[in-house]
Design a protein around this motif. Structure first.
Motif, PDB file in Angstrom:
ATOM      1  N   SER A  62       0.762  -1.612  -0.283  1.00 18.94           N
ATOM      2  CA  SER A  62       0.235  -0.331  -0.006  1.00 18.94           C
ATOM      3  C   SER A  62       0.494   1.177  -0.465  1.00 18.94           C
ATOM      4  CB  SER A  62      -1.165   0.308   0.520  1.00 18.94           C
ATOM      5  OG  SER A  62      -0.213  -0.531   2.837  1.00 18.94           O
ATOM      6  N   LEU A  63       2.209   0.887   0.136  1.00 24.84           N
ATOM      7  CA  LEU A  63       2.929   2.131   0.595  1.00 24.84           C
ATOM      8  C   LEU A  63       4.121   2.449  -0.278  1.00 24.84           C
ATOM      9  CD1 LEU A  63       3.952   2.329   4.471  1.00 24.84           C
ATOM     10  CD2 LEU A  63       2.388   4.136   3.114  1.00 24.84           C
ATOM     11  N   GLY A  64       3.487   1.139  -1.631  1.00 25.79           N
ATOM     12  CA  GLY A  64       4.723   1.296  -3.110  1.00 25.79           C
ATOM     13  C   GLY A  64       6.255   0.844  -2.610  1.00 25.79           C
ATOM     14  N   THR A  65       5.600  -0.260  -1.820  1.00 23.16           N
ATOM     15  CA  THR A  65       7.425  -0.937  -1.416  1.00 23.16           C
ATOM     16  C   THR A  65       7.185  -2.619  -1.448  1.00 23.16           C
ATOM     17  OG1 THR A  65       8.107   0.786  -0.079  1.00 23.16           O
ATOM     18  CG2 THR A  65       8.974  -1.170   0.198  1.00 23.16           C
ATOM     19  N   ARG A  66       8.282  -2.747  -1.905  1.00 24.74           N
ATOM     20  CA  ARG A  66       7.842  -4.659  -1.630  1.00 24.74           C
ATOM     21  C   ARG A  66       7.900  -5.179  -0.776  1.00 24.74           C
ATOM     22  NH1 ARG A  66      12.796  -7.497  -1.876  1.00 24.74           N
ATOM     23  NH2 ARG A  66      14.996  -6.601  -1.633  1.00 24.74           N
ATOM     24  N   ASP A  67       7.775  -6.497   0.003  1.00 25.75           N
ATOM     25  CA  ASP A  67       7.370  -7.035   1.061  1.00 25.75           C
ATOM     26  C   ASP A  67       9.154  -7.809   1.150  1.00 25.75           C
ATOM     27  OD1 ASP A  67       6.852  -8.516   3.491  1.00 25.75           O
ATOM     28  OD2 ASP A  67       6.017 -10.083   2.556  1.00 25.75           O
ATOM     29  N   GLY A  68       9.389  -7.975   2.383  1.00 25.48           N
ATOM     30  CA  GLY A  68      10.474  -8.510   3.145  1.00 25.48           C
ATOM     31  C   GLY A  68      11.946  -7.950   3.459  1.00 25.48           C
ATOM     32  N   ASN A  69      11.150  -7.415   4.664  1.00 23.62           N
ATOM     33  CA  ASN A  69      11.763  -6.635   5.385  1.00 23.62           C
ATOM     34  C   ASN A  69      13.064  -4.869   4.707  1.00 23.62           C
ATOM     35  OD1 ASN A  69      12.492  -8.080   8.129  1.00 23.62           O
ATOM     36  ND2 ASN A  69      12.348  -9.439   6.907  1.00 23.62           N
ATOM     37  N   VAL A  70      11.838  -4.781   4.353  1.00 24.12           N
ATOM     38  CA  VAL A  70      12.566  -3.825   3.615  1.00 24.12           C
ATOM     39  C   VAL A  70      12.008  -2.338   3.662  1.00 24.12           C
ATOM     40  CG1 VAL A  70      13.514  -4.643   0.865  1.00 24.12           C
ATOM     41  CG2 VAL A  70      11.105  -3.645   0.833  1.00 24.12           C
ATOM     42  N   LEU A  71      10.843  -2.307   4.710  1.00 28.32           N
ATOM     43  CA  LEU A  71       9.816  -1.153   4.729  1.00 28.32           C
ATOM     44  C   LEU A  71      10.871  -0.235   5.422  1.00 28.32           C
ATOM     45  CD1 LEU A  71       7.233   0.557   3.960  1.00 28.32           C
ATOM     46  CD2 LEU A  71       6.701  -0.982   5.860  1.00 28.32           C
ATOM     47  N   ASP A  72      10.801   0.950   5.527  1.00 25.53           N
ATOM     48  CA  ASP A  72      10.645   2.260   5.893  1.00 25.53           C
ATOM     49  C   ASP A  72       9.863   2.023   7.533  1.00 25.53           C
ATOM     50  OD1 ASP A  72      12.942   4.780   6.890  1.00 25.53           O
ATOM     51  OD2 ASP A  72      10.501   4.819   7.001  1.00 25.53           O
ATOM     52  N   ARG A  73      11.279   2.147   8.868  1.00 28.01           N
ATOM     53  CA  ARG A  73      10.726   1.220  10.117  1.00 28.01           C
ATOM     54  C   ARG A  73       9.485   2.936   9.986  1.00 28.01           C
ATOM     55  NH1 ARG A  73      14.057   0.838  14.961  1.00 28.01           N
ATOM     56  NH2 ARG A  73      14.757   3.056  15.150  1.00 28.01           N
ATOM     57  N   ASN A  74      10.041   4.249  10.262  1.00 27.96           N
ATOM     58  CA  ASN A  74       9.106   5.381  10.344  1.00 27.96           C
ATOM     59  C   ASN A  74       8.070   5.237   9.411  1.00 27.96           C
ATOM     60  OD1 ASN A  74      10.845   6.374  11.893  1.00 27.96           O
ATOM     61  ND2 ASN A  74      12.207   7.653  10.533  1.00 27.96           N
ATOM     62  N   LEU A  75       7.765   4.525   8.415  1.00 32.71           N
ATOM     63  CA  LEU A  75       6.375   4.609   7.031  1.00 32.71           C
ATOM     64  C   LEU A  75       5.595   4.018   8.316  1.00 32.71           C
ATOM     65  CD1 LEU A  75       8.077   5.034   3.425  1.00 32.71           C
ATOM     66  CD2 LEU A  75       6.351   6.696   4.571  1.00 32.71           C
ATOM     67  N   MET A  76       6.081   2.880   8.372  1.00 32.93           N
ATOM     68  CA  MET A  76       5.661   1.592   9.080  1.00 32.93           C
ATOM     69  C   MET A  76       4.538   2.341  10.563  1.00 32.93           C
ATOM     70  SD  MET A  76       5.430  -0.555  11.787  1.00 32.93           S
ATOM     71  CE  MET A  76       6.897  -0.598  12.404  1.00 32.93           C
ATOM     72  N   LEU A  77       5.820   2.561  11.417  1.00 36.44           N
ATOM     73  CA  LEU A  77       5.006   3.567  12.520  1.00 36.44           C
ATOM     74  C   LEU A  77       3.792   4.724  11.886  1.00 36.44           C
ATOM     75  CD1 LEU A  77       8.226   3.853  14.464  1.00 36.44           C
ATOM     76  CD2 LEU A  77       6.001   2.701  15.088  1.00 36.44           C
ATOM     77  N   GLU A  78       4.378   5.420  10.802  1.00 36.34           N
ATOM     78  CA  GLU A  78       3.089   6.926  10.635  1.00 36.34           C
ATOM     79  C   GLU A  78       2.142   5.763  10.566  1.00 36.34           C
ATOM     80  OE1 GLU A  78       2.537   9.842   6.894  1.00 36.34           O
ATOM     81  OE2 GLU A  78       4.115   9.151   7.454  1.00 36.34           O
ATOM     82  N   HIS A  79       2.230   4.629   9.714  1.00 38.83           N
ATOM     83  CA  HIS A  79       1.071   3.848   9.082  1.00 38.83           C
ATOM     84  C   HIS A  79      -0.200   3.418  10.035  1.00 38.83           C
ATOM     85  CE1 HIS A  79      -0.386   3.957   5.090  1.00 38.83           C
ATOM     86  NE2 HIS A  79      -0.222   2.257   5.175  1.00 38.83           N
ATOM     87  N   LEU A  80       0.925   2.850  11.496  1.00 44.46           N
ATOM     88  CA  LEU A  80       0.552   2.176  12.604  1.00 44.46           C
ATOM     89  C   LEU A  80      -0.564   2.803  13.704  1.00 44.46           C
ATOM     90  CD1 LEU A  80      -0.008  -0.259  14.410  1.00 44.46           C
ATOM     91  CD2 LEU A  80       2.246   0.591  15.364  1.00 44.46           C
ATOM     92  N   ARG A  81       0.526   4.538  13.457  1.00 45.14           N
ATOM     93  CA  ARG A  81      -0.243   5.130  14.516  1.00 45.14           C
ATOM     94  C   ARG A  81      -1.972   5.614  14.212  1.00 45.14           C
ATOM     95  NH1 ARG A  81       5.042   8.054  13.835  1.00 45.14           N
ATOM     96  NH2 ARG A  81       6.076   7.092  15.386  1.00 45.14           N
ATOM     97  N   ARG A  82      -2.064   6.064  12.397  1.00 42.46           N
ATOM     98  CA  ARG A  82      -3.602   5.839  11.890  1.00 42.46           C
ATOM     99  C   ARG A  82      -3.931   4.964  12.532  1.00 42.46           C
ATOM    100  NH1 ARG A  82      -3.621  10.422   8.359  1.00 42.46           N
ATOM    101  NH2 ARG A  82      -1.408  10.766   7.893  1.00 42.46           N
ATOM    102  N   ILE A  83      -3.788   3.911  12.143  1.00 41.82           N
ATOM    103  CA  ILE A  83      -4.246   2.728  11.961  1.00 41.82           C
ATOM    104  C   ILE A  83      -4.995   2.942  13.751  1.00 41.82           C
ATOM    105  CG2 ILE A  83      -4.658  -0.010  13.090  1.00 41.82           C
ATOM    106  CD1 ILE A  83      -2.494  -0.037   9.889  1.00 41.82           C
ATOM    107  N   ILE A  84      -3.990   2.948  14.464  1.00 41.30           N
ATOM    108  CA  ILE A  84      -4.850   2.462  16.118  1.00 41.30           C
ATOM    109  C   ILE A  84      -5.661   4.223  16.452  1.00 41.30           C
ATOM    110  CG2 ILE A  84      -3.314   2.794  18.323  1.00 41.30           C
ATOM    111  CD1 ILE A  84      -1.253   1.642  17.612  1.00 41.30           C
ATOM    112  N   ALA A  85      -5.287   5.361  15.650  1.00 43.09           N
ATOM    113  CA  ALA A  85      -6.362   5.830  15.994  1.00 43.09           C
ATOM    114  C   ALA A  85      -7.602   5.819  15.327  1.00 43.09           C
ATOM    115  CB  ALA A  85      -5.390   7.155  15.199  1.00 43.09           C
ATOM    116  N   VAL A  86      -7.950   5.227  14.655  1.00 45.06           N
ATOM    117  CA  VAL A  86      -9.246   5.162  13.942  1.00 45.06           C
ATOM    118  C   VAL A  86      -9.842   3.668  14.679  1.00 45.06           C
ATOM    119  CG1 VAL A  86      -8.477   6.818  11.472  1.00 45.06           C
ATOM    120  CG2 VAL A  86      -8.746   3.526  11.672  1.00 45.06           C
TER     121      VAL A  86
END
Length: 265
Positions: A50-74
Motif C-alpha cells: 500500500s506504500l509502494g514498497t515490496r515485501d521482505g524487510n525493506v519497508l522503512d520503519r518510520n513509514l510503518m510507524l506512521e501507518h500504525l499510528r493512523r490505524i490505532i487512531a481509528v
C-alpha cells in the motif's frame, strides 16, 4: 480502554479462537472492526504494498510507524503490529522497534525468524525474542509476542525443528507461536498438540474452513496478506471492466460515500 486493558483483552482472546482478517491502513482497519473483528493485526506485506514498497524487510520503519499510528487512531480494539524481522539486525534496533510500536499504542507484535531467505540459528532467533520481551517489560506493557517460525513457509518443513524452535521461543518470552505455510489438518493437529501455547495458522483461499482449524487446535487464524491481495485483485478487475467494457458490475456492492465517511466521524 487503556493500553494495559487492551493488552489484557488481546491476550484473553487467545483462550478460545481469535480470527484476524489483517488490515493494512486506517480504512481497512476501520472496516474490519466495523465487520465485527474483536482485534486488529497488520500485515507487513499489505502495508508495504500500500506504500509502494515490496515485501521482505525493506519497508522503512518510520513509514510503518506512521501507518500504525493512523490505524490505532481509528480503532477501539486491540491492535497487533507485524514487525517482520524487527527493522534492524542489532538488539538495540529491535528493542527500539518494540518501544516505538508500544508507544504508538500496539499491544502485540509478530516477529519472524527468517532472514535473507533462510532461518536464523535457533539460539539467535530466541535471543531476539528475549530482546522484544525485555523491551516490552521495560515499557510496562504485557505485549503479546507472536513468534513466527518460517520453516514450512520456506519449503524446509521440519516438524521436529518447528517444535524445538517453538519451545525455545516460548522459554525466551514468546506468548504464542505462528507457523505460516501449513494448513493440512493432520499437521496442524500435531503442531498444536506439541506446542504448549496458542498456535497461529495462516489461512487463505485453499485452506480448510476456520471451524476445522479450530477443531485441529488452532487458537489464532489470520489472513495475512490474502485479504489485501483479494481487494487489489478486485480493483484490477473493476478497472479493466471500466476501461475495456465501459460497464460497472465490478462496482456493485460498494459502500456509499456516506457509509464510508461515517466510519471516521
Amino acid at each position: 480502554m487503556t493500553q494495559t486493558e487492551l493488552a489484557a483483552t488481546f491476550r484473553a482472546l487467545h483462550d478460545d479462537l481469535l480470527v484476524l482478517p489483517n488490515c493494512w491502513d486506517a480504512a481497512s482497519a476501520r472496516i474490519i472492526q466495523q465487520a465485527g473483528a474483536p482485534a486488529l493485526a497488520t500485515s507487513s506485506a499489505a502495508v508495504a504494498w500500500s506504500l509502494g514498497t515490496r515485501d521482505g524487510n525493506v519497508l522503512d520503519r518510520n513509514l510503518m510507524l506512521e501507518h500504525l499510528r493512523r490505524i490505532i487512531a481509528v480503532s477501539s480494539v486491540p491492535v497487533s503490529c507485524d514487525i517482520e524481522g524487527g527493522f534492524g539486525d542489532s538488539a538495540a534496533d529491535l528493542a527500539e522497534t518494540t518501544r516505538l510500536v508500544i508507544e504508538a499504542g500496539a499491544v502485540g507484535v509478530n516477529l519472524e525468524d527468517a532472514f535473507d531467505r533462510g532461518l536464523r540459528p535457533v539460539e539467535e532467533a530466541a535471543a531476539r525474542v528475549r530482546v522484544v520481551r525485555d523491551a516490552a517489560d521495560a515499557a510496562g506493557i504485557d505485549l503479546y509476542l507472536n513468534a513466527r517460525t518460517d520453516g514450512y513457509l520456506l519449503g524446509a518443513a521440519d516438524f521436529d525443528d518447528t517444535v524445538a524452535r517453538a519451545a525455545a521461543y516460548l522459554e525466551a518470552g514468546a506468548s504464542g507461536i505462528f507457523v505460516p505455510g501449513v494448513t493440512d489438518l493432520e499437521t496442524v493437529s500435531r503442531l498444536t498438540a506439541a506446542i504448549d501455547a496458542p498456535v497461529n495458522i495462516l489461512t487463505g483461499p485453499s485452506a480448510p474452513p476456520i471451524a476445522q482449524l479450530k477443531a485441529a487446535g488452532a487458537r489464532r487464524v489470520s489472513a495475512g496478506s490474502s485479504l489485501a491481495a483479494a481487494v487489489f485483485g478486485h480493483v484490477e478487475r473493476a478497472a479493466r471492466e471500466l476501461l475495456d467494457e465501459g460497464t460497472y458490475t465490478g462496482l456493485e456492492g460498494a459502500h456509499t460515500w456516506a457509509e464510508l465517511n461515517a466510519l471516521f466521524e
